[in-house]
Design an enzyme around this catalytic site. Structure first.
Site: not given
Ligand code: 5GP
Length: 170
Positions: A95-96, A99, A148, A161
């Site tokens: 995962e990237d 959050d 962000f 990206r």
């Molecule tokens: P969560 O952990 O809230 O379920 O979601 C994670 C996803 O929210 C990540 O895979 C990403 O796509 C998006 N996300 C969360 N924080 C950021 C951020 O700072 N920048 C970007 N570009 N995407 C984010």
């Protein structure tokens, strides 16, 4: 849209990803691994991670999105599922960024139900201060503050990206 400031340079990021690969290689000695990348943000991290692991690796991908709204449970919608069976396999979700933690909590459970032998998580970034659901990554690149971020796969409306570093928008 303002300027993009560098938060984590390409060199620092790739050095750390290499360490993560080495750790995975140690932990999975003699085992095959299935890396499941979560589209689209994980793509660059995934290729960098995979290139430095010498085990036999299979790659698969999922595309998921969260239902927007007031619902606090945060349901996840699967737009694209994995292609091949993971029954009895050692899986690492790639995962990237973590959050709220909702996506990975859901995905981990989902992939376990597909009878994977093991399911671990590798994430490039984590924002611990934003966590709603408790979830820990087994392999974590960097913890960052609540900004962000874009670049190295992460987008803002599909832009940025391709930046080779992690930046934030001022
Ligand atoms: P969560 O952990 O809230 O379920 O979601 C994670 C996803 O929210 C990540 O895979 C990403 O796509 C998006 N996300 C969360 N924080 C950021 C951020 O700072 N920048 C970007 N570009 N995407 C984010």
């Amino acid at each position: 849209m303002g300027d993009i400031k560098v938060l984590i340079s390409k060199e620092t990021l790739e050095e750390r990803i290499k360490e993560m690969s080495e750790q995975i290689e140690k932990d999975y000695e003699g085992k095959d691994i299935v890396l499941i990348g979560i589209l689209k943000g994980s793509v660059m991290f995934m290729t960098e991670l995979a290139k430095n692991i010498k085990n036999d690796i299979a790659l698969d991908f999922m595309d998921v999105s969260s239902y927007e709204g007031t619902e606090s449970t945060g349901r996840i919608k699967i737009n694209k599922d994995i292609r091949d069976s993971i029954e009895g396999k050692d899986v690492i979700i790639v995962e990237d960024i973590v959050d709220t933690g909702r996506t990975l909590t859901y995905l981990k459970e989902y992939l376990k139900q597909k009878k994977a032998k093991s399911v671990k998580i590798a994430t490039m970034l984590s924002k611990p201060s934003r966590r709603v659901v408790e979830i820990d990554a087994d392999y974590l690149g960097f913890e960052i503050e609540d900004k962000f971020v874009v670049g190295y796969g992460l987008d803002y409306n599909e832009k940025y990206r391709n930046l080779p570093y992690i930046g934030y928008i001022e």
